[in-house]
Motif scaffolding. Structure first.
Motif, PDB file in Angstrom:
ATOM      1  N   GLU A  29      45.765  26.908  34.073  1.00 15.53           N
ATOM      2  CA  GLU A  29      46.929  27.359  33.303  1.00 15.53           C
ATOM      3  C   GLU A  29      46.523  28.497  32.387  1.00 15.53           C
ATOM      4  O   GLU A  29      45.504  28.418  31.697  1.00 15.53           O
ATOM      5  N   ILE A  30      47.306  29.559  32.402  1.00 15.24           N
ATOM      6  CA  ILE A  30      47.007  30.744  31.595  1.00 15.24           C
ATOM      7  C   ILE A  30      47.907  30.752  30.370  1.00 15.24           C
ATOM      8  O   ILE A  30      49.140  30.756  30.488  1.00 15.24           O
ATOM      9  N   GLY A  31      47.304  30.759  29.208  1.00 14.28           N
ATOM     10  CA  GLY A  31      48.042  30.874  27.958  1.00 14.28           C
ATOM     11  C   GLY A  31      47.840  32.239  27.333  1.00 14.28           C
ATOM     12  O   GLY A  31      47.091  33.075  27.849  1.00 14.28           O
ATOM     13  N   GLY A  32      48.501  32.465  26.231  1.00 15.80           N
ATOM     14  CA  GLY A  32      48.385  33.768  25.586  1.00 15.80           C
ATOM     15  C   GLY A  32      47.000  34.034  25.030  1.00 15.80           C
ATOM     16  O   GLY A  32      46.555  35.180  24.985  1.00 15.80           O
ATOM     17  N   THR A  33      46.280  32.987  24.614  1.00 16.45           N
ATOM     18  CA  THR A  33      44.949  33.141  24.024  1.00 16.45           C
ATOM     19  C   THR A  33      43.845  32.647  24.947  1.00 16.45           C
ATOM     20  O   THR A  33      42.831  33.322  25.118  1.00 16.45           O
ATOM     21  N   PHE A  34      44.057  31.471  25.544  1.00 15.57           N
ATOM     22  CA  PHE A  34      43.025  30.887  26.394  1.00 15.57           C
ATOM     23  C   PHE A  34      43.574  30.550  27.774  1.00 15.57           C
ATOM     24  O   PHE A  34      44.766  30.267  27.932  1.00 15.57           O
ATOM     25  N   VAL A  75      38.349  29.501  28.828  1.00 18.85           N
ATOM     26  CA  VAL A  75      37.858  30.873  28.695  1.00 18.85           C
ATOM     27  C   VAL A  75      38.954  31.718  28.059  1.00 18.85           C
ATOM     28  O   VAL A  75      40.139  31.371  28.133  1.00 18.85           O
ATOM     29  N   PRO A  76      38.613  32.839  27.436  1.00 23.28           N
ATOM     30  CA  PRO A  76      39.636  33.719  26.860  1.00 23.28           C
ATOM     31  C   PRO A  76      40.544  34.293  27.947  1.00 23.28           C
ATOM     32  O   PRO A  76      40.089  34.629  29.045  1.00 23.28           O
ATOM     33  N   PRO A  80      46.049  39.014  33.841  1.00 25.41           N
ATOM     34  CA  PRO A  80      45.920  37.559  33.670  1.00 25.41           C
ATOM     35  C   PRO A  80      45.118  36.879  34.771  1.00 25.41           C
ATOM     36  O   PRO A  80      44.453  35.875  34.518  1.00 25.41           O
ATOM     37  N   GLU A  81      45.182  37.408  35.990  1.00 27.55           N
ATOM     38  CA  GLU A  81      44.471  36.756  37.093  1.00 27.55           C
ATOM     39  C   GLU A  81      42.960  36.769  36.884  1.00 27.55           C
ATOM     40  O   GLU A  81      42.236  35.903  37.413  1.00 27.55           O
ATOM     41  N   GLN A  82      42.448  37.725  36.092  1.00 27.31           N
ATOM     42  CA  GLN A  82      41.015  37.777  35.842  1.00 27.31           C
ATOM     43  C   GLN A  82      40.550  36.570  35.028  1.00 27.31           C
ATOM     44  O   GLN A  82      39.475  36.012  35.269  1.00 27.31           O
ATOM     45  N   GLY A  83      41.359  36.159  34.050  1.00 29.82           N
ATOM     46  CA  GLY A  83      41.015  34.971  33.270  1.00 29.82           C
ATOM     47  C   GLY A  83      40.989  33.728  34.135  1.00 29.82           C
ATOM     48  O   GLY A  83      40.109  32.863  33.983  1.00 29.82           O
ATOM     49  N   ALA A  84      41.946  33.617  35.068  1.00 29.12           N
ATOM     50  CA  ALA A  84      41.993  32.460  35.950  1.00 29.12           C
ATOM     51  C   ALA A  84      40.775  32.410  36.866  1.00 29.12           C
ATOM     52  O   ALA A  84      40.138  31.357  37.023  1.00 29.12           O
ATOM     53  N   THR A  85      40.428  33.539  37.461  1.00 27.70           N
ATOM     54  CA  THR A  85      39.276  33.556  38.367  1.00 27.70           C
ATOM     55  C   THR A  85      37.967  33.355  37.610  1.00 27.70           C
ATOM     56  O   THR A  85      37.034  32.740  38.132  1.00 27.70           O
ATOM     57  N   THR A  86      37.904  33.846  36.376  1.00 30.17           N
ATOM     58  CA  THR A  86      36.707  33.617  35.565  1.00 30.17           C
ATOM     59  C   THR A  86      36.515  32.123  35.309  1.00 30.17           C
ATOM     60  O   THR A  86      35.395  31.594  35.396  1.00 30.17           O
ATOM     61  N   ALA A  87      37.604  31.434  34.991  1.00 28.78           N
ATOM     62  CA  ALA A  87      37.516  29.991  34.748  1.00 28.78           C
ATOM     63  C   ALA A  87      37.097  29.245  36.007  1.00 28.78           C
ATOM     64  O   ALA A  87      36.271  28.327  35.955  1.00 28.78           O
ATOM     65  N   VAL A  88      37.636  29.646  37.151  1.00 30.51           N
ATOM     66  CA  VAL A  88      37.290  28.983  38.414  1.00 30.51           C
ATOM     67  C   VAL A  88      35.817  29.189  38.740  1.00 30.51           C
ATOM     68  O   VAL A  88      35.102  28.255  39.128  1.00 30.51           O
TER      69      VAL A  88
END
Length: 365
Positions: free
Chosen positions: A9-14, A30-31, A37-45
């Motif tokens: 799940e992508i939020g505004g901050t994390f 992760v931030p 936004p997809e970069q934050g999701a892939t970083t977490a994965v």
């Protein structure tokens, strides 16, 4: 290969991730990357799993569509309607959210009057053709919209939910004359009576479709590049999950994707026995149960979903004519989210695992 399921799940901050598999429960925070936004999701994965080939399912919830509407960052949309219904979005309904405001103004439509064109045709309420579609007027309407630089057209013809023949004819003409034009048909988006509701829903789908399509396309490509060969699902506004490829063609279903995960999680929590409440909200992601959402989604929507979801729905429906409702929701939600984040630190891990097992057994039953 052992099956592993992920919820992101992508939020505004994390950006939050919960993984559940043979090794148990795992969380990652992760931030968020607001510009992509997809970069934050892939970083977490990738932080959770170096080898994405071990992941069987990714269920994703996001506020990308919601933010596009809130910030008015959607695509410019043209609207094609039945002759005589050009003022459909401007007239709206008689309903008023606040009857005590003397200076009340109806919300601004997403499509300006200058981008609405009419087509000569008429369909009866039972689906009978009263007047065949005038192909010349349809071609002229499409040409006029394309000439202004519009790339996305919403089509809402009278009673097309009973007989979509005329809308399909418009789509066929558009494919012939303007192959690059994206055409969104109301009978496919919302096949229901009442023209304003169907038109506004179709326009909203067209408004966010390029954003959603591009976002999910980039996310899927990035995951595949990293070795992911499983199923990518997206949380819908109704709390269910749908394959990403289908959501890319039905963007409106992702409008409340982010908060919906928590409401679904709350439902599973009731089946699981509902205790301990805080642990369930922020750390549960049961195997074989496709309920996305993590700490932010569970805490925000799980607690406030029942009480405040109608407020969000009304605000969205009215075009955010009452910003106080949205502001109040966000303020209270954030406060309770922080409290739950603190509470969950005192919940033993074995309690979380117990709830996961109980929820899984209910889901399988």
């Amino acid at each position: 290969m052992d099956e592993v399921s992920l919820g992101v799940e992508i939020g505004g901050t994390f950006t939050d991730l919960v993984a559940y598999g043979p090794a148990g429960l795992r969380t990652v925070k992760v931030p968020s990357t607001t510009h992509a936004p997809e970069q934050g999701a892939t970083t977490a994965v990738r932080e959770a799993f170096a080898d994405l080939g071990a992941v069987a399912t990714v269920v994703h919830g996001s506020t990308v569509a919601t933010n596009a509407v809130l910030e008015r960052r959607g695509e410019r949309v043209g609207l094609l309607v039945t002759a005589g219904f050009g003022d459909l979005l401007e007239l709206q309904r008689q309903d008023r959210i606040d009857t005590t405001v003397l200076k009340y103004r109806k919300p601004q439509a997403l499509v300006p009057q200058s981008d609405v064109v009419e087509v000569i045709e008429r369909m009866a309420a039972d689906g009978r053709v009263i007047q065949e579609i005038d192909r010349a007027s349809a071609e002229a309407a499409l040409d006029a919209l394309a000439a202004t630089g519009i790339d996305t057209v919403a089509v809402c013809l009278l009673h097309s939910y009973r007989n979509p023949a005329h809308e399909l004819a418009v789509a066929e003409l558009a494919a012939q004359r303007h192959p690059g034009l994206t055409v969104v048909l109301s009978h496919q988006v919302s096949p229901e009576p009442r023209e304003y509701e169907r038109a506004s829903t179709t326009v909203l789908d067209a408004y966010i479709r390029p954003t959603v399509d591009g976002y999910l396309g980039r996310l899927g490509h990035t995951l595949e590049t990293g070795g992911f060969a499983g199923d990518l699902h997206v949380m819908q506004s109704n709390g269910g999950a749908m394959p990403a490829d289908i959501v890319r063609r039905n963007a409106i279903r992702m409008l409340l994707s982010g908060p919906a995960g928590g409401v679904s999680a709350a439902a599973v929590g009731i089946m699981a026995g509902w205790a301990p409440f805080a642990a369930f909200l922020s750390r549960l992601f049961p195997a074989r149960v496709r309920y996305s959402g993590t700490a932010f989604s569970f805490q925000l929507a799980g607690i406030l979903g029942g009480a405040f979801a109608p407020t969000i729905g009304v605000a969205l429906y009215a075009g955010f004519g009452t910003p106080y409702a949205v502001a109040t929701y966000l303020a209270i939600a954030c406060a309770i989210s922080i409290i739950c984040s603190l509470l969950v630190r005192f919940v033993p891990d074995d309690d979380v695992e117990q709830i996961g097992e109980r929820a899984s057994s209910h889901a399988e039953a």
